[in-house]
Design a protein around this motif. Structure first.
Motif, PDB file in Angstrom:
ATOM      1  N   ASN A 394       0.821  -1.202   0.031  1.00  0.00           N
ATOM      2  CA  ASN A 394      -0.012  -0.003   0.040  1.00  0.00           C
ATOM      3  C   ASN A 394       0.933   1.474  -0.053  1.00  0.00           C
ATOM      4  O   ASN A 394       0.570   2.177  -0.815  1.00  0.00           O
ATOM      5  CB  ASN A 394      -0.913   0.078   1.265  1.00  0.00           C
ATOM      6  N   GLU A 395       2.017   1.210   0.700  1.00  0.00           N
ATOM      7  CA  GLU A 395       2.818   2.364   0.754  1.00  0.00           C
ATOM      8  C   GLU A 395       3.357   2.774  -0.521  1.00  0.00           C
ATOM      9  O   GLU A 395       3.540   3.735  -1.065  1.00  0.00           O
ATOM     10  CB  GLU A 395       3.807   2.198   1.655  1.00  0.00           C
ATOM     11  N   ARG A 399       2.952   6.227  -2.624  1.00  0.00           N
ATOM     12  CA  ARG A 399       4.341   6.665  -2.895  1.00  0.00           C
ATOM     13  C   ARG A 399       4.103   6.950  -4.412  1.00  0.00           C
ATOM     14  O   ARG A 399       4.463   8.242  -4.736  1.00  0.00           O
ATOM     15  CB  ARG A 399       5.483   6.182  -2.575  1.00  0.00           C
ATOM     16  N   ALA A 400       3.813   6.228  -5.330  1.00  0.00           N
ATOM     17  CA  ALA A 400       3.918   6.402  -6.726  1.00  0.00           C
ATOM     18  C   ALA A 400       2.728   7.202  -7.120  1.00  0.00           C
ATOM     19  O   ALA A 400       2.951   8.152  -7.918  1.00  0.00           O
ATOM     20  CB  ALA A 400       3.778   4.944  -7.302  1.00  0.00           C
ATOM     21  N   ALA A 401       1.539   7.074  -6.630  1.00  0.00           N
ATOM     22  CA  ALA A 401       0.365   7.868  -6.842  1.00  0.00           C
ATOM     23  C   ALA A 401       0.775   9.359  -6.614  1.00  0.00           C
ATOM     24  O   ALA A 401       0.603  10.114  -7.461  1.00  0.00           O
ATOM     25  CB  ALA A 401      -0.710   7.575  -6.157  1.00  0.00           C
ATOM     26  N   ALA A 402       1.459   9.503  -5.513  1.00  0.00           N
ATOM     27  CA  ALA A 402       1.574  10.959  -5.087  1.00  0.00           C
ATOM     28  C   ALA A 402       2.921  11.522  -6.162  1.00  0.00           C
ATOM     29  O   ALA A 402       2.743  12.715  -6.525  1.00  0.00           O
ATOM     30  CB  ALA A 402       2.452  10.830  -3.473  1.00  0.00           C
ATOM     31  N   LEU A 403       3.614  10.614  -6.548  1.00  0.00           N
ATOM     32  CA  LEU A 403       4.786  11.027  -7.732  1.00  0.00           C
ATOM     33  C   LEU A 403       4.046  11.490  -8.933  1.00  0.00           C
ATOM     34  O   LEU A 403       4.276  12.570  -9.400  1.00  0.00           O
ATOM     35  CB  LEU A 403       5.623   9.808  -7.710  1.00  0.00           C
ATOM     36  N   VAL A 404       3.141  10.523  -9.285  1.00  0.00           N
ATOM     37  CA  VAL A 404       2.367  11.020 -10.455  1.00  0.00           C
ATOM     38  C   VAL A 404       1.432  12.131 -10.346  1.00  0.00           C
ATOM     39  O   VAL A 404       1.595  13.009 -11.324  1.00  0.00           O
ATOM     40  CB  VAL A 404       1.267   9.685 -10.801  1.00  0.00           C
ATOM     41  N   ARG A 405       1.006  12.184  -9.404  1.00  0.00           N
ATOM     42  CA  ARG A 405       0.237  13.567  -8.974  1.00  0.00           C
ATOM     43  C   ARG A 405       1.144  14.828  -9.298  1.00  0.00           C
ATOM     44  O   ARG A 405       0.612  15.886  -9.644  1.00  0.00           O
ATOM     45  CB  ARG A 405      -0.746  13.590  -7.735  1.00  0.00           C
ATOM     46  N   GLY A 424       3.948   1.592  -8.694  1.00  0.00           N
ATOM     47  CA  GLY A 424       4.423   1.063  -7.230  1.00  0.00           C
ATOM     48  C   GLY A 424       4.683  -0.220  -7.225  1.00  0.00           C
ATOM     49  O   GLY A 424       5.719  -0.613  -6.790  1.00  0.00           O
ATOM     50  N   ILE A 425       3.800  -1.011  -7.815  1.00  0.00           N
ATOM     51  CA  ILE A 425       4.120  -2.438  -7.660  1.00  0.00           C
ATOM     52  C   ILE A 425       5.009  -2.959  -8.502  1.00  0.00           C
ATOM     53  O   ILE A 425       6.031  -3.542  -8.308  1.00  0.00           O
ATOM     54  CB  ILE A 425       2.819  -3.242  -8.034  1.00  0.00           C
ATOM     55  N   GLY A 426       5.204  -2.151  -9.832  1.00  0.00           N
ATOM     56  CA  GLY A 426       6.258  -2.430 -10.688  1.00  0.00           C
ATOM     57  C   GLY A 426       7.623  -2.147  -9.940  1.00  0.00           C
ATOM     58  O   GLY A 426       8.685  -2.803 -10.288  1.00  0.00           O
ATOM     59  N   ALA A 427       7.726  -1.050  -9.500  1.00  0.00           N
ATOM     60  CA  ALA A 427       9.087  -0.580  -8.622  1.00  0.00           C
ATOM     61  C   ALA A 427       9.643  -1.754  -7.836  1.00  0.00           C
ATOM     62  O   ALA A 427      10.731  -1.893  -7.786  1.00  0.00           O
ATOM     63  CB  ALA A 427       8.878   0.606  -8.026  1.00  0.00           C
ATOM     64  N   ILE A 428       8.657  -2.083  -6.737  1.00  0.00           N
ATOM     65  CA  ILE A 428       9.025  -3.350  -5.828  1.00  0.00           C
ATOM     66  C   ILE A 428       9.542  -4.277  -6.495  1.00  0.00           C
ATOM     67  O   ILE A 428      10.590  -4.793  -6.156  1.00  0.00           O
ATOM     68  CB  ILE A 428       7.775  -3.527  -5.009  1.00  0.00           C
ATOM     69  N   LYS A 429       8.839  -4.849  -7.409  1.00  0.00           N
ATOM     70  CA  LYS A 429       9.302  -6.028  -8.325  1.00  0.00           C
ATOM     71  C   LYS A 429      10.750  -5.910  -9.027  1.00  0.00           C
ATOM     72  O   LYS A 429      11.531  -6.503  -8.865  1.00  0.00           O
ATOM     73  CB  LYS A 429       8.277  -6.485  -9.366  1.00  0.00           C
ATOM     74  N   TYR A 430      10.770  -4.607  -9.586  1.00  0.00           N
ATOM     75  CA  TYR A 430      11.946  -4.505 -10.328  1.00  0.00           C
ATOM     76  C   TYR A 430      13.081  -4.102  -9.566  1.00  0.00           C
ATOM     77  O   TYR A 430      14.208  -4.788  -9.765  1.00  0.00           O
ATOM     78  CB  TYR A 430      11.707  -3.332 -11.460  1.00  0.00           C
ATOM     79  N   TRP A 445      13.065   3.305  -1.280  1.00  0.00           N
ATOM     80  CA  TRP A 445      11.886   3.809  -1.901  1.00  0.00           C
ATOM     81  C   TRP A 445      12.513   4.704  -2.950  1.00  0.00           C
ATOM     82  O   TRP A 445      12.074   4.772  -4.150  1.00  0.00           O
ATOM     83  CB  TRP A 445      11.109   4.541  -0.708  1.00  0.00           C
ATOM     84  N   GLU A 446      13.453   5.827  -2.526  1.00  0.00           N
ATOM     85  CA  GLU A 446      13.818   6.621  -3.517  1.00  0.00           C
ATOM     86  C   GLU A 446      14.286   6.418  -4.722  1.00  0.00           C
ATOM     87  O   GLU A 446      14.016   6.596  -5.767  1.00  0.00           O
ATOM     88  CB  GLU A 446      14.698   7.897  -2.933  1.00  0.00           C
ATOM     89  N   GLN A 447      15.357   5.392  -4.643  1.00  0.00           N
ATOM     90  CA  GLN A 447      15.838   4.809  -5.629  1.00  0.00           C
ATOM     91  C   GLN A 447      14.854   3.846  -6.440  1.00  0.00           C
ATOM     92  O   GLN A 447      14.844   4.035  -7.937  1.00  0.00           O
ATOM     93  CB  GLN A 447      16.915   3.844  -5.306  1.00  0.00           C
ATOM     94  N   MET A 448      14.028   3.090  -6.073  1.00  0.00           N
ATOM     95  CA  MET A 448      13.218   2.372  -6.879  1.00  0.00           C
ATOM     96  C   MET A 448      12.159   3.097  -7.621  1.00  0.00           C
ATOM     97  O   MET A 448      11.557   2.529  -8.542  1.00  0.00           O
ATOM     98  CB  MET A 448      12.600   1.277  -6.022  1.00  0.00           C
TER      99      MET A 448
END
Ligand code: ARG
Length: 572
Positions: A394-395, A399-405, A424-430, A445-448
Motif C-alpha cells: 500500500n505504501e 508513494r507512486a500515486a503521489a509522484l504521478v500527481r 508502485g508494484i512494478g517498482a517493488i518487483k523490479y 524507496w527513492e531509488q526504486m
C-alpha cells in the motif's frame, strides 16, 4: 531467433575446419563497437595448448568465417582475437521476421515439466517482507519458463503444520468463546502475538495448546476443523497479497506441509529399510559423509525426532516423491532464502541416494539474499517490527500515486490511482528482480521510484515514450522494409535480436536479473538511437524503417516487463 546460437554455429564450423573442434569458442559482444559486433576470444587458449602461433591460427579461422550470409568481416586483432561484423541485411531480415505480436520467439523443442516451489509462507503469521523475494522471483521464473513452452507447476509449500498450530487453535477457541473470532483473525500478526503472550503467561492455556497438538496429530475432527478455519483465514490474507502483487499463484497451487502428513512415516521407514536412516539415540538420522564438519564428522540429517515427531526435512522428502512420481517433474526449483542452502543440499543428496530423485531429474535450490533497510540491517519498521507485506504494498502504491500527481497535477484521481498501482508494484518487483538474487539488497524507496537509472518507472516511461512516437506518426507503412544504415540502427537491431538468447539464459540459470539488465540496455539504447536517428523527420523510407525498429523495441520492452510480472501503460 537465438542470434548468439546462430553465430556460434558458424564459428563451430570454422573451428572444426581449423582442427579446433575440441576447444571453447568464447564468443562475446564486442567491447568497442568501432571494431566489430562480436569478438571471438577462444583461439588464443587453443593456440597455447596446441603450441601454435595464435595470430596465424586466428587468421585460419577468420578466413573460413566470412563465407556465409551472416558474417561480413572477420578480422584478427591483438594477440589473436577475432572481431566479427554481422551483415546488416541479415540482421534486417531477422528483425523483419520478428515483426509479429509474439516477436517470433520460438517455443522450446524439449518442453519440460518444471515444478517451482515459491512464496511458501508460514501460515502461523501474516506474510512479511521475508516472503516477498521468493514470491516475486518465483513468479518471474514461472512466466519465463511458461513463455518458452515449458509446463510449469507452481507449488506453494505453505507452513500449515507443527506445534505452533496447537497454540493458535487454542487461542481461536478462546476468541470464539468471547465472540471475537472473526475480528481476531483479521490481523494475524496481532493474533499470533497475543496467542504467544497467553501461552507464555497462562499455564492452563499452554496445557490446552499442547493437548491440541496431540489431537491435531491424531486426526481429531473437532480440532482439525478449528485448524482449518485458521489456515483458511491465513490463506485468504496471502491470496490478497498475491492479488495485489499480480502474481500467478492461485489457491490451487497451495500444497502445504500438512498434505504430506500421512506419507511421513512410510518415507522414514523406507529410508531405514534402504539402510540410509539409522537409529541415533531414539531419533532417525541419515549420516552424510558428503557433508563433513570441521572435526571430520558426517552431517546428521534428522528425519524423525526422538519420540516420533517429524520435521521440515521429513516433509520435504515426502514432497520430492510426490513431485517426481505424481507431478512427473523433470526439473524441481526451490525459490527459498539462501540461509536454507545446506538444508537443500542435504535434502537432494538423501533423495538421490534413496532413488527418489533419479539423476535425469534436476533439483535446484534457487537461493536469494536478505532484503535490507537503508541502515544496512534486515528491513524492519521504525519500531523494529517486521513489516507486513500488505502495508508495504500500500505504501508503494501511495508513494507512486503521489509522484504521478506531482508530475501531472491535472490527472483525474482514478488515473493517478491506477498509474500509482502499476508503477508502485512494478517498482517493488523490479528493485528485486534487477539485482543478482544471491546477494542481499537494500530496499530504498527513492531509488526504486526514481524515473532515472535502472528502475521500473524508467522502463515503463521508456515504453510510453515509444508509444507516443506512434501516436505522433499517425499514418505509416507497417509493412515497410527494415534498412539498417546508421551504426546506432545496427546496434539497436543487434540488441533487439538478443531477446531470445536472454530468455533462454534466464530459463537455464534462473537468474531474472539477466532479463532486467537486458531491458535496461534496450531502453537506453533506444533513447540514444532516438536522439541520433530522427524518426518522424526522416525521409519516408528511413521513417518507416525506424518505426519498425521502434515497434519491435516497444514490443520487447512490454513483453520483457510482462515476463518480470510488471505491467506497462500507454500513457503515464
Ligand atoms: N515455509 C518455509 C519458510 O518460510 C519455506 C518452504 C520452502 N519450500 C520447501 N519445500 N521447503 O521458511
Amino acid at each position: 531467433m537465438k542470434l548468439h546460437q546462430r553465430i556460434t554455429a558458424e564459428i563451430e564450423a570454422a573451428f572444426t575446419q581449423a582442427g579446433l573442434s575440441e576447444h571453447p569458442i568464447i564468443l562475446q559482444p564486442a567491447k568497442n563497437t568501432d571494431f566489430g559486433d562480436f569478438q571471438i576470444n577462444g583461439v588464443m587458449g587453443a593456440a597455447k595448448k596446441l603450441k601454435q602461433n595464435p595470430r596465424e591460427l586466428a587468421q585460419k579461422v577468420a578466413d573460413t568465417l566470412v563465407n556465409n550470409a551472416i558474417i561480413t568481416h572477420a578480422e584478427v586483432a591483438g594477440p589473436g582475437f577475432i572481431n566479427l561484423r554481422l551483415s546488416p541485411e541479415f540482421l534486417a531480415q531477422q528483425l523483419q521476421a520478428a515483426l509479429n505480436p509474439d516477436l517470433s520467439i520460438q517455443k522450446t523443442e524439449s518442453p519440460q515439466t518444471v515444478v517451482i516451489d515459491y512464496s511458501s509462507p508460514n501460515l502461523a503469521k501474516e506474510m512479511h517482507v521475508g516472503h516477498l523475494r521468493s514470491s516475486i522471483i518465483g513468479d518471474s521464473l514461472n512466466r519465463v519458463l511458461s513463455f518458452l513452452g515449458h509446463r510449469v507447476i507452481a507449488q506453494n509449500h505453505v507452513g500449515d503444520w507443527g506445534t505452533q498450530f496447537g497454540m493458535l487453535v487454542a487461542y481461536l477457541v478462546a476468541q470464539q468463546q468471547a465472540g471475537n473470532a472473526d475480528l481476531a483473525l483479521a490481523d494475524l500478526e496481532i493474533f499470533y502475538r497475543q496467542a504467544k503472550v497467553r501461552f507464555d503467561e497462562d499455564p492452563a492455556f499452554a496445557d490446552t495448546a499442547r493437548d491440541y497438538v496431540v489431537k491435531l496429530q491424531s486426526g481429531d475432527e473437532t480440532v482439525l476443523a478449528l485448524w482449518r478455519r485458521f489456515v483458511s483465514a491465513s490463506l485468504q490474507h496471502a491470496q490478497a497479497v498475491y492479488a495485489e502483487l499480480g502474481l500467478l499463484l492461485t489457491e490451487q497451487d497451495v500444497m502445504g506441509e500438512s498434505t504430506y502428513n500421512n506419507q511421513l512415516q512410510e518415507t522414514v521407514d523406507e529410508l531405514q529399510a534402504k539402510g540410509l536412516a539409522v537409529d541415533d539415540d531414539g531419533a532417525k538420522v541419515v549420516f552424510l559423509d558428503e557433508f563433513k564438519n570441521q572435526e571430520g564428522e558426517p552431517a546428521a540429517f534428522i528425519v524423525q525426532k526422538k519420540g516420533g515427531g517429524f520435521l521440515y526435512s521429513s516433509t520435504d522428502l515426502a514432497c520430492i516423491r510426490y513431485r517426481v512420481n505424481q507431478l512427473k517433474a523433470n526439473r524441481l526449483l526451490y525459490v527459498v532464502d539462501a540461509r536454507q542452502s545446506l538444508h537443500f543440499a542435504e535434502l537432494f543428496t538423501v533423495a538421490r541416494k534413496a532413488d527418489w530423485l533419479p539423476e535425469n531429474i534436476a533439483a535446484e535450490h534457487i537461493p536469494f539474499g536478505t532484503m535490507m533497510g537503508k541502515d544496512g540491517k534486515p528491513f524492519k519498521t521504525r519500531s523494529g517490527d517486521t513489516v507486513k507485506l500488505v502495508d508495504l504494498l500500500n505504501e508503494a502504491i501511495e508513494r507512486a500515486a503521489a509522484l504521478v500527481r506531482s508530475k501531472n497535477p491535472n490527472l483525474p484521481e482514478t488515473d493517478a490511482q491506477h498509474i500509482g498501482k502499476v508503477v508502485g508494484i512494478g517498482a517493488i518487483k523490479y528493485a528485486d528482480l534487477s539485482k543478482n538474487r544471491t546477494s542481499d539488497y537494500v530496499f530504498d524507496w527513492e531509488q526504486m521510484l526514481s524515473f532515472e537509472g535502472n528502475t521500473a518507472p524508467y522502463l515503463q516511461y521508456a515504453y510510453t515514450r515509444v508509444q507516443s512516437v506512434f501516436r505522433k506518426a499517425e499514418t505509416w507503412d507497417t509493412n515497410a522494409a527494415i534498412v539498417l544504415t546508421e551504426p546506432l540502427e545496427k546496434q539497436l537491431a543487434l540488441e533487439l535480436l538478443r531477446f531470445e538468447d536472454v530468455l533462454q539464459n534466464v530459463a537455464d540459470t534462473a537468474y531474472p536479473h539477466y532479463l532486467a539488465t537486458y531491458l535496461y540496455q534496450v531502453a537506453t539504447l533506444f533513447s540514444r538511437f532516438y536522439e541520433v536517428c530522427p524518426i518522424l523527420k526522416a525521409d519516408t523510407q528511413a521513417k518507416n524503417s525506424r518505426l519498425q525498429l521502434a515497434k519491435i523495441a516497444a514490443a520487447t520492452l512490454k513483453q520483457g516487463l510482462a515476463l518480470l510480472g510488471i505491467e506497462t501503460l500507454e500513457v503515464m
